[in-house]
Design a protein around this motif. Structure first.
Motif, PDB file in Angstrom:
ATOM      1  N   ALA A 128       2.922  -3.984  -9.096  1.00  0.00           N
ATOM      2  CA  ALA A 128       1.696  -4.376  -8.406  1.00  0.00           C
ATOM      3  C   ALA A 128       1.231  -3.234  -7.505  1.00  0.00           C
ATOM      4  CB  ALA A 128       1.937  -5.619  -7.575  1.00  0.00           C
ATOM      5  N   VAL A 129      -0.062  -2.977  -7.504  1.00  0.00           N
ATOM      6  CA  VAL A 129      -0.610  -1.922  -6.659  1.00  0.00           C
ATOM      7  C   VAL A 129      -0.740  -2.412  -5.225  1.00  0.00           C
ATOM      8  CG1 VAL A 129      -2.604  -0.419  -6.283  1.00  0.00           C
ATOM      9  CG2 VAL A 129      -1.841  -0.925  -8.611  1.00  0.00           C
ATOM     10  N   PHE A 130      -1.113  -3.662  -5.067  1.00  0.00           N
ATOM     11  CA  PHE A 130      -1.317  -4.227  -3.741  1.00  0.00           C
ATOM     12  C   PHE A 130      -0.360  -5.388  -3.514  1.00  0.00           C
ATOM     13  CE2 PHE A 130      -5.492  -2.701  -5.256  1.00  0.00           C
ATOM     14  CZ  PHE A 130      -5.692  -1.684  -4.335  1.00  0.00           C
ATOM     15  N   ARG A 131       0.112  -5.531  -2.300  1.00  0.00           N
ATOM     16  CA  ARG A 131       0.990  -6.653  -1.940  1.00  0.00           C
ATOM     17  C   ARG A 131       0.224  -7.796  -1.292  1.00  0.00           C
ATOM     18  NH1 ARG A 131       4.482  -5.317  -5.319  1.00  0.00           N
ATOM     19  NH2 ARG A 131       5.702  -3.499  -4.889  1.00  0.00           N
ATOM     20  N   SER A 132      -1.011  -7.510  -0.895  1.00  0.00           N
ATOM     21  CA  SER A 132      -1.892  -8.541  -0.336  1.00  0.00           C
ATOM     22  C   SER A 132      -3.315  -8.237  -0.811  1.00  0.00           C
ATOM     23  CB  SER A 132      -1.814  -8.543   1.200  1.00  0.00           C
ATOM     24  OG  SER A 132      -2.228  -7.285   1.705  1.00  0.00           O
ATOM     25  N   LEU A 133      -4.225  -9.150  -0.545  1.00  0.00           N
ATOM     26  CA  LEU A 133      -5.600  -8.992  -0.990  1.00  0.00           C
ATOM     27  C   LEU A 133      -6.205  -7.721  -0.401  1.00  0.00           C
ATOM     28  CD1 LEU A 133      -7.839 -10.352  -2.632  1.00  0.00           C
ATOM     29  CD2 LEU A 133      -8.576 -11.443  -0.519  1.00  0.00           C
TER      30      LEU A 133
END
Length: 126
Positions: free
Chosen positions: A89-94
């Motif tokens: 995943a590139v992002f862990r949050s929005l």
């Protein structure tokens, strides 16, 4: 495999992925000839990092000795490089819109997200 113009092709050498059968014999997985290093002609455009001063794209070529021999120079004036694929995943949050636009380099937005008239439907795939 990287050409002089920076376009790249994904290749596969089945000899590098041998394994042993139950009786100890080496098995070479079959692969389509079109993905072998000396036969692949399916190149794609790659957006390479750019030199911060010259703004030239930075990629292996025979002119830079295939990145100082980090890749192998081929007879067809291309560089053959080992790669490692990562799925994460590139992002862990929005993320914010700005984070998405500056971080992600491949992909496309859903056509419905474009303003009216900015995206036009050309043809449907089979």
């Amino acid at each position: 495999k990287v050409r002089m113009d920076g376009d790249a092709a994904i290749v596969h050498d089945p000899v590098k992925t041998t394994f042993k059968s139950n009786n100890g014999n080496k098995i070479y997985p079959k692969s389509a000839k079109i993905v072998e290093p000396d036969r692949n002609i399916n190149f794609i455009d790659v957006h390479w990092l750019r030199d911060k001063y010259t703004k030239d794209e930075l990629f292996p070529t025979i002119d830079n000795d295939c990145w100082d021999k980090k890749c192998t120079e081929m007879e067809d004036w291309t560089c053959l490089c080992d790669i490692r694929e990562e799925n994460d995943a590139v992002f862990r949050s929005l993320p914010t819109k700005e984070e998405v636009l500056t971080t992600l380099r491949i992909g496309a937005f859903e056509p419905e997200l474009y303003d009216q008239g900015e995206y036009s439907f050309v043809e449907r795939s089979a």
